[in-house]
Design a protein around this motif. Structure first.
Motif, PDB file in Angstrom:
ATOM      1  N   UNK A   1       0.832  -1.199   0.000  1.00 49.84           N
ATOM      2  CA  UNK A   1       0.000   0.000   0.000  1.00 49.84           C
ATOM      3  C   UNK A   1       0.868   1.251   0.000  1.00 49.84           C
ATOM      4  N   UNK A   2       0.354   2.304  -0.610  1.00 49.42           N
ATOM      5  CA  UNK A   2       1.013   3.599  -0.616  1.00 49.42           C
ATOM      6  C   UNK A   2       0.153   4.545   0.213  1.00 49.42           C
ATOM      7  N   UNK A   3       0.765   5.188   1.176  1.00 48.61           N
ATOM      8  CA  UNK A   3       0.046   6.094   2.070  1.00 48.61           C
ATOM      9  C   UNK A   3       0.301   7.541   1.650  1.00 48.61           C
ATOM     10  N   UNK A   4      -0.775   8.304   1.582  1.00 44.91           N
ATOM     11  CA  UNK A   4      -0.665   9.714   1.231  1.00 44.91           C
ATOM     12  C   UNK A   4      -1.317  10.554   2.323  1.00 44.91           C
ATOM     13  N   UNK A   5      -0.565  11.489   2.871  1.00 45.72           N
ATOM     14  CA  UNK A   5      -1.101  12.446   3.836  1.00 45.72           C
ATOM     15  C   UNK A   5      -1.097  13.830   3.203  1.00 45.72           C
ATOM     16  N   UNK A   6      -2.257  14.455   3.202  1.00 44.15           N
ATOM     17  CA  UNK A   6      -2.431  15.792   2.639  1.00 44.15           C
ATOM     18  C   UNK A   6      -2.890  16.713   3.761  1.00 44.15           C
ATOM     19  N   UNK A   7      -2.202  17.835   3.931  1.00 43.49           N
ATOM     20  CA  UNK A   7      -2.592  18.812   4.950  1.00 43.49           C
ATOM     21  C   UNK A   7      -2.952  20.132   4.293  1.00 43.49           C
ATOM     22  N   UNK A   8      -4.112  20.669   4.646  1.00 40.08           N
ATOM     23  CA  UNK A   8      -4.599  21.890   4.009  1.00 40.08           C
ATOM     24  C   UNK A   8      -4.020  23.117   4.708  1.00 40.08           C
TER      25      UNK A   8
END
Length: 306
Positions: free
Chosen positions: A83-90
């Motif tokens: 799995x590839x984990x992506x964290x996006x912060x606004x």
């Protein structure tokens, strides 16, 4: 944002030089109103529709909080690969003008890349334009090719989703708590839901994440329209995400959401719907879905202010 990623690009770049930096720019002209494009870009229910770069990729959202300081966490799943984990912060959200977010991608506990993503919006109620700038730092191999491919595919998907997105808005002269309580109460929701002259006949109602509302809309002439709402997300006093089905466990015809925001003591309500196909979107517009939806919001306002 998992739509920005190409799994083959990530795992195929292990032997490339590390510490690579790149600035990537993507531009799209979209045949959709600016309001629809913005909602498609930011609303979690819409992002889940266009997130996967290819049909072989499954994207699972673990968190989704689209506000300044909030973050989105998702997993990109490809059969036979980690799995590839992506964290996006606004970092910045200026409605219909600009968004800025950071993005950190990792796999098997190793950070693959970090990026700053700036999206600039312009347009009208007829057409819109999106310019996305990605300042990319590849930390485990050269990620530039994967980002180019993944972002291009994701923005193509986004343009298609925006083109079949319907957005309705109304400022209701009541505090957000009162509007929310009238919406998420099984006794009161059926009293105001639906256009003028329509009534609801409920079979089952469970207004929580994982719950459902099975009901018939009954028109002024007695015509019965079976409906089934499945609630994907309920964030108290902020957001509802749900699927619209044609009758009990019938085919899905739209992914929908409702956003409630404070506005000078009143409540700004945004209703969004991504129709499953462009044909269904056009059909809904043809029978007056915009006008009927606005009537529903008008009934809500009368209900909470009477």
């Amino acid at each position: 944002m998992m739509s920005n990623l190409d799994p083959d690009g990530i795992h195929g770049a292990r032997d490339a030089a590390e510490g690579r930096f790149a600035t990537l720019t993507f531009e799209r002209d979209v045949a959709a109103p600016l309001s629809a494009l913005w909602q498609a870009w930011t609303a979690p229910a819409a992002r889940a529709v266009w997130a996967a770069p290819t049909p072989s990729v499954l994207v699972e959202f673990l968190e989704a909080d689209t506000r300044v300081g909030g973050r989105e966490v998702s997993l990109c799943k490809v059969e036979g690969q980690p799995d590839i984990r992506c964290e996006c912060g606004w970092l910045e959200l200026r409605p219909a003008l600009r968004s800025v977010n950071y993005e950190v991608v990792s796999s098997e506990g190793v950070t693959q890349s970090a990026a700053l993503v700036t999206a600039d919006f312009s347009g009208t109620e007829e057409r819109s334009r999106l310019v996305v700038t990605v300042q990319l730092s590849s930390l485990a191999g050269n990620m530039e090719a994967g980002y180019r491919q993944g972002f291009s595919a994701g923005l193509d998907h986004l343009a298609g989703v925006a083109g079949r997105t319907m957005v309705l808005q109304r400022v209701i002269r009541a505090p957000r708590t009162i509007v929310w309580n009238s919406w998420m109460n099984p006794e009161t929701l059926p009293q105001w839901w639906g256009p003028e002259g329509f009534s609801c006949r409920t079979s089952r109602i469970d207004l929580r994440t994982g719950g459902e509302w099975l009901f018939d809309m009954i028109g002024p002439d007695g015509t019965v329209y079976p409906n089934h709402h499945r609630y994907i997300e309920v964030r108290p006093e902020e957001r509802i995400g749900y699927a619209l089905l044609w009758g009990e466990n019938g085919p899905k015809h739209a992914d929908a959401w409702a956003l409630l925001e404070d506005q000078d003591g009143a409540t700004k309500v945004t209703l969004g719907m991504v129709f499953s196909t462009a044909a269904e979107f056009q059909q809904a517009k043809g029978f007056g879905a915009v006008e009927l939806g606005l009537q529903t919001l008008g009934k809500l306002e009368r209900f909470v202010t009477s």
